[in-house]
Structures are given as C-alpha cells and as structure tokens.
Design an enzyme around this catalytic site. Structure first.
Site, short mmCIF file in Angstrom:
data_model
loop_
_atom_site.label_atom_id
_atom_site.label_comp_id
_atom_site.label_asym_id
_atom_site.label_seq_id
_atom_site.Cartn_x
_atom_site.Cartn_y
_atom_site.Cartn_z
CG HIS A 132 -7.76 6.18 4.75
ND1 HIS A 132 -6.69 6.78 4.15
CD2 HIS A 132 -7.24 5.47 5.79
CE1 HIS A 132 -5.57 6.47 4.77
NE2 HIS A 132 -5.88 5.65 5.77
CG ASP B 54 -9.64 3.98 8.56
OD1 ASP B 54 -9.07 3.02 9.13
OD2 ASP B 54 -9.14 5.13 8.54
#
Length: 432
Positions: free
Chosen positions: A238, A311
């Site tokens: 991320h 995520d």
C-alpha cells in the site's frame, strides 16, 4: 463438464495476447485458446456450457496480494467464507490474507486452521501469510522455516513495521535463505505521534493529529537497503507517497529485488476529498495530497509500481461510527477494485486494458511465485478467469456487498466497468 467462453477480447499479459478469441475449459484447466470453436455441436451438448462474452474483456483472474479476512478471532468483521465471496464478486480468484488476526498467524497450528477452513468454505484460492514476529510483538521471530514448509505464501507484520532493526535484518536474512517474500507495511511507529489523517489539508481541517510522508518513506528506505544487503525478495505494501515511488524507482535502478503495490483508494482520492468527519475515509496509510496521487499514477503508468492490490480491511459499522480519532483504520476494497481501476486509469487512457490485467493478475502472481499455474490464459494453466464488461456503468451500493464490511467511501459513486463473471478452477463462482 466443459465451458466455452466465446467472442470475448482475451487479454493475456503473460504472452501479450490481445485478440477476440474463444477459451475452452475442461474440468479445472484451460484446454485451448483459439479463434473458432464451432458452437453448433457444443451448444446442444449437455456437457458443455457456452458463455457469450461479446463486448467484454476476458482476463486472468485477479490476484490480490493484500487482504484482511479477520479469521480467526475477529469474524464479526469478516470470515474466510464471506471474504472469499467478496473476492469472487470482484473478479479476484486468489487472495493473500494478512496475519494480524486473533490469534496472530505465527504458528503452524493457526496456519493449518486457516488452510483447512479455506479449503472447506472458500470458492477461490486463499493464500495465507505468516507474521514475522511471534504475536506481532516485534521481539521474537516466528519459526520461518516451519511456516514456509507449511505453506505460508509470504511473511509480513502488516498493520505495523518491525521496529527492532537488528531483529528485522535477521528476518530478511532468513527469508532470503528460504526464498521467501517479505511484504512490508512501512510505518515508523515513533513518527506517527497519534496521527489519524494526512498531515496537511485534512488534519488541519478537522483539527486532528497528522501523519507525515516521512512515516512511510523512512521505513521504505530502510527496508529497501536491508533487502539489498541480503538479496531478499521485498514487496512494499500500500504505497501512498511520492517519496515511496522515487525510492522504488531508485531501488530498481540499483538492481535491488523490490516490487510495490498501490491501492485504488490511494490513486483515486486525496486528503482534500474528505469533506466531512466520515471514518470511511480513514485508512493507513492515509489519503495523501494531489502531488502524491499523481506520483503514484505515474509510477503505475511507467511500471515502477507493478501491482494493484486492495488492502481490503473490513470493520463493523459501530467501530467506524466512532469518528476520526477513535475508529480503526481501513476500508473494504475487493468488490470495487476492478471498477475503480478501470474508471480512473483505463477509461481515462492512463493504462491500457492489458496493463490493468498485468497489474491485477500477472504481476502479482509473479510476486508470490504462482505464475506457473495462475495469472495467465494458456492451455494447461488453471482456469481462473474474469469476464469484465468495460461498457457497464453502475452505482456502488454497499447493501449488495458479499463482504460483512460496508466501510467504503465509494458508496453511491458511479463507476464504469463491471465484473460479469468469475471462474475459479473451471467453476463459475460469481455471475452478475
């Protein structure tokens, strides 16, 4: 049982094939990819199902390297079955589940529980990561050899970084010796200082502590140089800052074995888009500035950032109702990722449809070493496929989600492109 997918635009990044072709599937494997499978006989045969994919992309099933399924211990947020159904609805046929469950996935017994439950309840492939330290406490390494032998797909302390650099260096060394991937959540704990939103527009507007870019960038640099020391296969999770993109670019120029992912929320939203105190805009790392977003998009476009992951982080409505200071970080993403990517990057001409397939299927399969059987549309490979309609437009409705999580800032947003069907090992596991 055979399936024949006809008239779809087959996008196979492994071979760069981009053509209207038919895909024949028998049992769990792709039998043939060709231009003309006669339909007269097959369509009357009870053992053959013909799927018309006219106007649609046929891509390898998406591989999401970064999800949270909350199982064991936090199943009121999500469990393996609901998370896997959400994945199928989003065109994802392989997920990599992070280990910050309760208990943490730090021993073979917990890993075994997840593997067995996934085999029994999940319509897709669920790969499980191991924590790096016992209990994710940052003080003692897990038995990395035992976890690898049991089938852990990679190692991560996701949700935090291992702050003891000597311990982390030992983990990097052991991972390299085992040929294992380390997936890094880059966050300097000391620099967070209670931050909840990006330092700048958002933190000032809502009067809350901010999270600076250096929180991510400092650990990103640390992990890259440690990977260089030991030859560790490092995957950065991320990524959200312009600095991370530059560091990855530098690492690649230096020949360091690093790959990196970007999440749709980080390339579609900025901290300036937070117009009210809604914790569905609270994630870690946070929504950043327009400069950061443009750097991430450029990195995706030029290949610096190879992977798009979600995520996916489900939480209960009650938890997310506690405001910016008290609510947990994270949003769900499995069921919107493909449409957000198409809307923001492909429909706008930033990425080609082939690049979308590459970043959501082929590249992530290569990162975790499953590209021998997944991530490609070729005879003999597993029949993991997604049929994606680029012309479909729809409005995101959280009440339609298969996930238990409804925590998304995209509810009510109009998107372009939609998953029509997901096939995993030759079985239709989702159909619109």
């Amino acid at each position: 049982m055979k399936l024949i997918i006809k008239n779809g635009r087959v996008l196979n990044p492994a071979t760069k094939q981009d053509a209207v072709m038919d895909v024949m599937i028998e049992n769990s494997k792709i039998l043939q990819v060709g231009s003309d499978h006669a339909s007269t006989t097959e369509e009357t045969d009870e053992q053959v199902q013909v799927i018309d994919a006219s106007g649609c992309f046929v891509m390898p099933g998406f591989v999401d390297l970064h999800v949270h399924f909350r199982d064991p211990g936090l199943t009121y947020k999500e469990d393996i079955a609901t998370g896997a159904r959400a994945a199928a609805r989003g065109g994802v046929t392989t997920v990599c589940a992070m280990p910050n469950t309760k208990p943490v996935v730090d021993c073979v017994e917990t890993l075994d529980y997840i593997q067995k439950k996934a085999a029994e309840t999940a319509p897709i492939h669920v790969e499980q990561l191991s924590a790096i330290t016992v209990g994710q406490n940052g003080t003692e390494l897990v038995d990395m050899k035992a976890m690898t032998e049991k089938g852990a797909i990679a190692f991560s302390e996701d949700g935090k970084s291992v702050m003891d650099i000597l311990l982390y260096a030992e983990a990097m060394k052991q991972a390299a010796e085992l040929g294992a991937v380390v997936m890094a959540h880059c966050e300097d704990k000391a620099l967070v200082r209670g931050g909840v939103l990006n330092e700048g527009v958002a933190s000032e507007k809502f009067g809350v502590p901010g999270i600076t870019n250096s929180v991510e960038d400092v650990i990103t640099a640390r992990d890259i140089f440690l990977a260089n020391d030991y030859g560790t296969k490092l995957h950065l999770c991320h990524c959200s800052t312009a600095g991370s993109v530059e560091l990855v670019r530098m690492a690649k120029n230096m020949g360091i074995p690093v790959t990196a992912e970007v999440c749709p929320h980080h390339f579609t939203l900025t901290d300036g888009d937070i117009d009210k105190e809604d914790a569905n805009y609270k994630m870690n790392p946070p929504l950043r500035s327009e400069k950061d977003v443009q750097a991430l998009i450029k990195g995706l476009q030029d290949g610096t950032m190879e992977v798009i992951s979600t995520d996916h982080a489900p939480h209960s409505a009650e938890e997310k109702a506690k405001g910016f200071l008290e609510s947990p970080f994270g949003i769900v993403g499995l069921e919107t990722s493909a449409s957000l990517t198409y809307t923001a990057l492909v429909a706008t001409g930033i990425l080609t449809p082939m690049q979308m397939a590459e970043k959501m299927s082929w590249n992530p399969a290569k990162v975790i070493g499953i590209d021998g059987e997944r991530g490609s549309i070729e005879a003999g490979k597993l029949a993991d496929l997604v049929i994606f309609d680029p012309d479909a437009e729809y409005t995101v409705d959280v009440n339609e989600f298969a996930s238990k999580g409804r925590n998304t800032p995209y509810n009510g947003k109009q998107l372009m492109g939609r998953v029509r069907m997901t096939i995993c090992e030759g079985k239709i596991v989702y159909q619109l």
